[in-house]
Motif scaffolding. Structure first.
Motif, mmCIF file in Angstrom:
data_model
loop_
_atom_site.group_PDB
_atom_site.id
_atom_site.type_symbol
_atom_site.label_atom_id
_atom_site.label_comp_id
_atom_site.label_asym_id
_atom_site.label_seq_id
_atom_site.Cartn_x
_atom_site.Cartn_y
_atom_site.Cartn_z
ATOM 1 N N UNK A 188 66.596 6.934 3.404
ATOM 2 C CA UNK A 188 67.888 7.240 4.041
ATOM 3 C C UNK A 188 67.856 6.987 5.543
ATOM 4 N N UNK A 189 69.032 6.695 6.104
ATOM 5 C CA UNK A 189 69.107 6.359 7.523
ATOM 6 C C UNK A 189 68.792 7.556 8.417
ATOM 7 N N UNK A 190 69.128 8.809 7.965
ATOM 8 C CA UNK A 190 68.902 9.961 8.839
ATOM 9 C C UNK A 190 67.424 10.309 8.985
ATOM 10 N N UNK A 191 66.585 9.707 8.168
ATOM 11 C CA UNK A 191 65.152 9.972 8.252
ATOM 12 C C UNK A 191 64.428 8.901 9.054
ATOM 13 N N UNK A 192 65.175 7.941 9.635
ATOM 14 C CA UNK A 192 64.551 6.827 10.332
ATOM 15 C C UNK A 192 64.894 6.868 11.812
ATOM 16 N N UNK A 193 63.988 6.355 12.594
ATOM 17 C CA UNK A 193 64.187 6.224 14.032
ATOM 18 C C UNK A 193 65.033 4.991 14.310
ATOM 19 N N UNK A 194 65.538 4.852 15.516
ATOM 20 C CA UNK A 194 66.345 3.649 15.834
ATOM 21 C C UNK A 194 65.585 2.354 15.571
ATOM 22 N N UNK A 195 64.300 2.304 15.908
ATOM 23 C CA UNK A 195 63.544 1.078 15.645
ATOM 24 C C UNK A 195 63.421 0.834 14.143
ATOM 25 N N UNK A 196 63.221 1.937 13.379
ATOM 26 C CA UNK A 196 63.113 1.769 11.938
ATOM 27 C C UNK A 196 64.452 1.352 11.310
ATOM 28 N N UNK A 197 65.577 1.808 11.902
ATOM 29 C CA UNK A 197 66.875 1.371 11.389
ATOM 30 C C UNK A 197 67.075 -0.136 11.553
ATOM 31 N N UNK A 198 66.639 -0.617 12.730
ATOM 32 C CA UNK A 198 66.719 -2.071 12.929
ATOM 33 C C UNK A 198 65.851 -2.813 11.912
ATOM 34 N N UNK A 199 64.632 -2.265 11.706
ATOM 35 C CA UNK A 199 63.728 -2.898 10.740
ATOM 36 C C UNK A 199 64.306 -2.804 9.319
ATOM 37 N N UNK A 200 65.002 -1.661 9.026
ATOM 38 C CA UNK A 200 65.593 -1.504 7.689
ATOM 39 C C UNK A 200 66.689 -2.547 7.455
ATOM 40 N N UNK A 201 67.543 -2.756 8.479
ATOM 41 C CA UNK A 201 68.582 -3.763 8.314
ATOM 42 C C UNK A 201 67.979 -5.151 8.096
ATOM 43 N N UNK A 202 66.908 -5.420 8.814
ATOM 44 C CA UNK A 202 66.239 -6.707 8.652
ATOM 45 C C UNK A 202 65.660 -6.838 7.247
ATOM 46 N N UNK A 203 64.977 -5.753 6.773
ATOM 47 C CA UNK A 203 64.394 -5.802 5.437
ATOM 48 C C UNK A 203 65.480 -5.885 4.359
#
Length: 650
Positions: free
Chosen positions: A317-332
């Motif tokens: 989930x997005x609320x468990x991720x840091x801003x850098x991880x959100x960017x990486x999640x969108x990329x993945x």
């Protein structure tokens, strides 16, 4: 003819129509005649009676006299008309009288000669350049045009024989033609057939049950051999793929066990640049191995599991991720979606290839079971698909060119070419236009209008999809036929020839193919004696010539004309046609006054009566008074020959 030099002279006649004009050839003919008669050709010490045509040209008569006098040393010569000798011979036998008419239908010409008091009335003679030669030539032309593939068999001699055996003169030409045009039973009875030499092909005996069983066993053995070869080839392919897969797995295990610095040195000897290439190669070989074994492919769950392991942040989930991880999640997420699309497309292609290969394998098994039946069904399927595709193309192009309300293409209009869905859209559009056409255009202000727009713009037709499927199936069947049938030619590969008719299919020849049927030709060819214009000769026929000759007897009384018409003698070789005498009598009857006397008879021997009459004339004691000698010829010259006429009533 031992004196005839065939290397220097072509085979040609000495006559032009019935006038001698090639005296070199005539000399060979006379040499042959004198030799056969036992006379000395160097010195013929005997008077000569030479027959000629009516009104023979003086130049021909003069050259003939010069040839006989100077070459053969003939003491005296006399010239007489052949038809007149035939008439006089039949007169002696009571067939005709002193006053009469001789109708001579010869080889190349026909003559009509009136006789008054036993002598020919030359001023009233009539001639037409039509004879038996033209009848034979016309028959040969008609049969050659009717049977061009038997033209070599229809020789001049055979045409002459057919003419003498089967031709006849019709009493009424138009009525006789109608009999053959309507195909009545009488026409079949009058038709004659000439059977050419023909050898029937050897009859092939039907194979016995033992032979059929033997052929079936051989076919099954061949099919089993092919299946065994395919199975052996498939097993070899599977073993090769397993060995290659085992080697790649060993290489991958070896790469995992060494340090990072040693990986490049190991991979340099194998041709792979990275671990990912080895894994990709393992995956391809695994799929090929599954395909060769006929096993199902990897499921989508395994694909999703591998992608989940490769892109772990996509399920967090997005609320468990840091801003850098959100960017990486969108990329993945983007990479995972792209990879899933590629894998699904690849999986779909692989499934289609597997299905196509399975279908080909099933069709190959059907072909091996019964090759003839399989090929026949494949051709039937090709014709069915081709007809569907061509029908759709015709419907699309039909009615494209119009001129007002007229359909120039001769097909259906646009309304008849629309399917049910297209007609429904046209109805909705027409209804909407009618409702809005009376007032202000408010189309689009309501939600129902946009719903109508969606219905009209949506293409619910399955026709295009069906057309694509049919074309794809047609391409597959065409390729299959090209592989297994070397004689197959697709319609798209054919180049149509404009104006070239379709050649008939081959069939075995029968005896009827070597028959020459003579039907209407039997009476059509002799008809030219009465209608020379049928062969392009603008002259009078036999019956019309009689009328011309009678009109030229202007100085003769009507009583004499009646006696002449009561004694008409038909002579010459062409008078032997059956029906010629009744036809000539019917034609003359139309010319003569009503109930005037008329009698037409045939000579006792139309061919040889001229010779018999001339021989009787030459054997008489007064024949010497009708000849002229060489001295008379040199003293009086050609002017005397112009006035020379023998007297037939001796």
């Amino acid at each position: 003819m031992k004196y005839f030099d065939y290397t220097r002279t072509s085979h040609r006649s000495a006559f032009d129509s019935n006038v001698v004009y090639q005296f070199e050839i005539m000399e060979y003919v006379l040499d042959y005649g004198f030799e056969r008669l036992g006379a000395n050709s160097l010195q013929v010490d005997h008077p000569i009676l030479m027959t000629e045509c009516v009104c023979n040209p003086i130049s021909s008569r003069s050259k003939m006299a010069e040839l006989l006098f100077e070459t053969y040393g003939v003491p005296s010569i006399a010239f007489g008309i052949d038809a007149a000798f035939s008439y006089k011979f039949n007169q002696q036998h009571g067939i005709c009288t002193e006053d009469g008419l001789a109708v001579c239908a010869g080889v190349t010409t026909s003559h009509v000669i009136p006789f008054v008091k036993g002598e020919p009335f030359l001023e009233a003679c009539c001639r037409t350049n039509i004879g038996g030669y033209h009848v034979t030539d016309y028959l040969k032309q008609l049969l050659s045009l009717k049977y061009p593939y038997h033209m070599s068999s229809i020789t001049w001699e055979k045409a002459e024989e057919l003419k003498m055996e089967h031709c006849y003169v019709a009493l009424d030409y138009a009525s006789e033609l109608q009999i053959f045009q309507k195909g009545k039973k009488e026409a079949e009875e009058k038709t004659r057939s000439w059977q050419l030499p023909w050898v029937p092909p050897p009859q092939e005996e039907a194979p016995s049950e033992e032979e059929l069983a033997r052929k079936a066993a051989v076919k099954e053995k061949q099919g089993q051999r092919l299946r065994d070869m395919a199975a052996a080839k498939r097993s070899i392919r599977i073993s090769e793929l397993e060995n290659e897969l085992h080697g790649l797995k060993d290489l991958l295990q070896q790469v995992d066990q060494v340090e990072e610095t040693e990986i490049s040195s190991i991979l340099s000897k194998t041709g792979y640049d990275s671990r990912q290439e080895i894994e990709s190669a393992i995956q391809k070989i695994t799929q090929s191995l599954r395909k060769a074994k006929g096993e199902p492919n990897e499921t989508e769950e395994r694909i999703d599991a591998s992608l989940a392991e490769k892109y772990p942040l996509t399920n967090v989930p997005d609320d468990m991720l840091t801003p850098e991880q959100l960017k990486e999640k969108r990329k993945q997420t983007f990479l995972k979606t792209t990879s899933e699309g590629r894998l699904r497309a690849k999986q779909k292609r692989f499934e289609e290839e597997s299905m196509r290969e399975k279908q080909n394998q099933q069709e190959e098994e059907k072909r091996l079971e019964n090759p003839e039946l399989y090929l026949e069904k494949l051709h039937a399927r090709y014709r069915e698909l081709m007809e569907k595709v061509e029908q759709r193309k015709r419907l699309k192009t039909n009615g494209a060119r119009t001129n007002g309300n007229q359909n120039l293409s001769g097909g259906v209009g646009r309304g008849e070419r629309l399917n049910a869905a297209q007609k429904e859209r046209m109805r909705l559009l027409t209804t909407a236009a009618f409702d809005r056409g009376k007032g202000e255009d408010t189309f689009g202000s309501r939600d129902e209008d946009w719903q109508l727009y969606k219905l009209m713009s949506k293409d619910n037709d399955d026709e295009d999809n069906g057309q694509e499927e049919d074309e794809a199936e047609l391409a597959r069947v065409t390729a299959r036929l090209q592989d297994i049938d070397p004689t197959f030619v697709a319609k798209s590969d054919m180049v149509p020839l404009q104006g070239t008719p379709e050649l008939p299919r081959f069939r075995p020849l029968t005896a009827e193919d070597f028959q020459i049927v003579i039907g209407v030709e039997r009476f059509r060819c002799p008809e030219i004696l009465f209608q020379p214009n049928m062969v392009g000769v603008d002259q009078a026929g036999l019956d019309e010539m009689v009328g011309v000759a009678l009109r030229r007897l202007s100085t003769v009384d009507d009583a004499v004309k009646d006696r002449i018409c009561n004694s008409i003698l038909v002579t010459g070789g062409s008078s032997l046609f059956p029906g010629l005498v009744p036809r000539l009598e019917a034609g003359i009857m139309q010319i003569r006054p009503y109930l005037s006397p008329l009698k037409v008879v045939r000579a006792s021997d139309p061919i040889l009566d001229a010779w018999r009459g001339a021989s009787t004339y030459a054997a008489s004691s007064q024949f010497a008074t009708q000849t002229f000698s060489m001295q008379d010829y040199y003293e009086k010259g050609e002017a005397w020959l112009r006035q020379y006429h023998i007297q037939y009533t001796l």
